[in-house]
Every structure is written in C-alpha cells, then in structure tokens.
Design an enzyme around this catalytic site. Sequence first.
Site, PDB file in Angstrom:
ATOM      1  N   SER A 195     -20.509 -34.475  -2.705  1.00 35.27           N
ATOM      2  CA  SER A 195     -19.347 -34.075  -1.903  1.00 35.27           C
ATOM      3  C   SER A 195     -18.344 -35.209  -1.710  1.00 35.27           C
ATOM      4  O   SER A 195     -18.721 -36.385  -1.633  1.00 35.27           O
ATOM      5  CB  SER A 195     -19.806 -33.598  -0.518  1.00 35.27           C
ATOM      6  OG  SER A 195     -20.660 -32.479  -0.618  1.00 35.27           O
ATOM      7  N   HIS A 217     -21.486 -28.924   5.983  1.00 37.22           N
ATOM      8  CA  HIS A 217     -22.851 -29.006   5.438  1.00 37.22           C
ATOM      9  C   HIS A 217     -23.886 -29.322   6.519  1.00 37.22           C
ATOM     10  O   HIS A 217     -24.968 -28.730   6.533  1.00 37.22           O
ATOM     11  CB  HIS A 217     -22.910 -30.039   4.319  1.00 37.22           C
ATOM     12  CG  HIS A 217     -22.203 -29.620   3.072  1.00 37.22           C
ATOM     13  ND1 HIS A 217     -22.616 -28.534   2.329  1.00 37.22           N
ATOM     14  CD2 HIS A 217     -21.101 -30.120   2.441  1.00 37.22           C
ATOM     15  CE1 HIS A 217     -21.804 -28.391   1.288  1.00 37.22           C
ATOM     16  NE2 HIS A 217     -20.887 -29.332   1.337  1.00 37.22           N
TER      17      HIS A 217
END
Length: 500
Positions: free
Chosen positions: A349, A436
């Site tokens: 990410s 997340h």
Amino acid sequence: MKPTNWISRNVSRLLPAVSAEQKEAPALDKKAQTAIKSGANAERTVDADKRPRSTHVRLKATLGQKDEALSPRVLRRILQELHAIIDPKVSEVEGGRRAQAIAAWYAGATPEHRRDLWLLMSEQFVADPLKVKAAQVQFAAAVGTPEEAVAEVNYRRATVSPRRRVLQRFSVYPGGIEFLVNLRAEMQPSLKQDKRLMALDVEMEYMFSTWFDVGFLDLRRISWDSPASLIEKLIQYEAVHDIKSWADVKNRLDSDRRCYGFFHPRLPGVPLIFVEVALVDEMAGAITPLLDEQAAHADLSRATTAIFYSISNTQTGLRGVSFGDSLIKRVVETLKEEFPKLRIFATLSPIPGFRAWLGKHVGPLIEALNEREKLALGRAVGCEPPGPTDFLAAVDTPLTLTEKSAVRQMLLRCAAHYLGQALVDGKPVDPVARFHLGNGARVERLNWAGDPSGKGLKQSYGLMVNYLYDLRRLDKHRRQLAQGKIPVSKAVEALFIKPT
C-alpha cells in the site's frame, strides 16, 4: 407633527446615547459625513449580498436576485413538480415517471440550475417539526410502559422526511439510481461552501447504505476476456497506480493475477469498487516488479501469498458507503477455494499522507531522539544539532540515501511513528491505514523505495507499507484499535522513537 419629524424623533430613541467626549469632538464637514454614511451603507449592502437567500424566501419573492439561477416563478414550478412525485394519489410507477421527467430536465440544466434543484430538495422536504416534537414527547412519556414500542414506531415515522420518499421515487425508473449517484457526486464539491445542502447529502448517504448493502452486491472476476467496456472502466477508475496502456492493463489481468469487483444489479456495467491481486511466493516489497509488463509469470503452483496492491472506489456519489471490508473478505474466500496453498494475505500500500504530515511534525520527533541519535543525525545532515529544515532538505532525495544512512533510518522511524502511533480522534491519521486497520489488518513491514515513481516520492518519499490480514486475528486487531492502540508487527514497533 410632520411624518418626517415623527420618524426622526422615534428613530433617535433607538440610537445609542452620545457621550460627553463625543459631543466635544470637532464636527465633521458635510462631505466627510456623507462619505462615512455611504461607506456604512455600502458595507451593510455587501454583507447582505454575501448571504444567499434561502429557497423559503425566494419562493415567496416576485423577483430574483442577480446571483440566483432560477427565478421565483420557475422555482415554484419545479417545487410543484417535486411535490407531484410523492403525491399520495398517484402510484409508485406514475411517481417514477414524473421523477424521470425531472431527471430529463436536469440533464439539460446548467450547473447553477442544478444547484437550485439540490437546494429545493434539501430545504423544502423536511420532517414536520410539530409532529416530531409531539411524537418525541409521547415516546419519552411511554418509556418503560407497555406503550413504549408503539410510541417508538410513531416517533420514527414522524422523523422520516418527505425527502426520503422523493429519492425513493427516483429509484423506481430504470437509470434512476445511477442518476442519484451521479447527482450526489456532482454535489460533493459544493458541500463545504453551502451547508444548506448537508440535509440532502446525509439523506442520500443513508438511502445508498441501504440500497448498496453488500448483501445486494455481486462479486465478479474481471479478466482479459471481460467486455472491453468493463476493462475501460478499470483504466478510468484506477486510483492507486495509473494504468498507462492496454499492455499495462493486460499485465494486471494475466494468469498470475486476479481482479475482482462488486457490482450492483442497477449498475451492471460499472464495478463499484475493485481490487487487483498478485499471486506470488513471498510478501512483495516494491510495486515496480508487480507492474513490470516484461516480467515472467509467477508459478501458481508455488504461490503462497496474495498481495492486494490496488483497491479503487469508482463512485464519488457513494462516499460514506463502505464496501472494502466485505470485498476483501469475499476475495480471500474466493482465492482460498481456487488456490488452497495460499497462506498469506497482505497489501502493498501507498502512504499518501506521510510527506505532508512529516513536514508539520518532524521537529518533535527529532527532539525525542537521545543524544547519541541526535549526534549521528546531525553529522549526516551537516548541522549540529539537527533541525527540521536540515533534515527535510537531506531527505528530499531519498533514493540516493544508503542503507546505513542515519537520515534514511530516521525517515523509516518517522514513518513507523506515523503509521503505528499517530492518531486523530482515536483513528489512524493516514487514510489508507485507517481503511485496512479498520478491517482488522496490522502494520507489518515498511518498504524502502517501494514506489520510486514521481507520485510515490511526492506522497511518501517512495516508502510503501505491507498491511497483513491475519485471518485468525482480525477481530483481535479491531478490538486493539478500538482501545486506541494500532496493531503493528515487532519489526515496525522496533522502529518507534521512544522519548528520552
């Protein structure tokens, strides 16, 4: 007594008393007095002009103001048409047909005319305050009695605004839901400047949360064999790593990759959110190899790790409606069925807010270093003791820093603090981390030069992060986050800057 004298005398009573000092002050000449009066009147006029008239005032007016799009007469006509949509004497089908006619008008309207429609829907379709208050009193009185349930139902019904029924009628005709989603997307930039639109925005978010519940969505794989129009949507909506060509998108849909999206029956050709996955034999630390079109295909028989390297929402109008948690869970289940050897599910990410955050907070982080660490950093940046400006200048070209560089180590420690300790209102500062970690992942590993692209350097000095989805500990991590502690791996925790 003349009317002018009477007015002057009565108005003078409303004016503040004049002090002795003011009486003794030298009189201004007529030109000065006129200038002051003109300036005061102009200032009052400007202030009044800055305040937009509500639709309640405009509907009662005869003439419109120069900064208003629709005249009062047209405004009244459109309001009548909106009320006709929810006329209790017409069927839902007829109401939907009338809503479709307004949507057709909207398609050819100017942005200013569209804005007036939003204001009408937001300001003119509110719950009856008298009915709400009466129902609230009855409910409060009924708490703890056998009539409590009925009173609660009546109160809930009283608080439902007619605006909700208007939105429901738009959803009746084919294309109506798509129309509403696009309308809300178009309205988003105006919300900060005009709080009057907030009621409509919140109502739409509530309705969409029901209409787009994950129970109504289909998970579909998107492959190179999918319709070209669907693949074009991937190119259009990819928000993390721009797709540069058809060869690029083909690489992302190849045999060692998977792409899945959530679809709604009323928007069948548009993925509401999609995720791109690479199937590999270890946790990926850089995006460049994953996007390399010339790289050899991974051996799927040896794949143990699924890397989620891009998740993109496609509909701005569905802001506030959460799909990501369910999407990842469904994709993990699907991948495990197809590839039983998969054991690790992690992301690669970006860290989009890191560079901007560091520019504001690097000073206290440097001060938190012990003397030995400050000395090493000062020597590395060429200034003892090191200051925020010196450090930020030294780290501005991160790809040139060696592995043992004190500047590089400090940047990694700052990133660890940002991801693992920085909270705002009990939530992680970084938006991707918030997503997340809220789904139960943990901060697993920081990756130096994970994204050396211009965008990656601008956002986070090229750093990327792996969030690990440990399927056995998702609930534990959520509880931990709810208690104000971000779940991180031991490797990331070891990078924390501990105050001396």
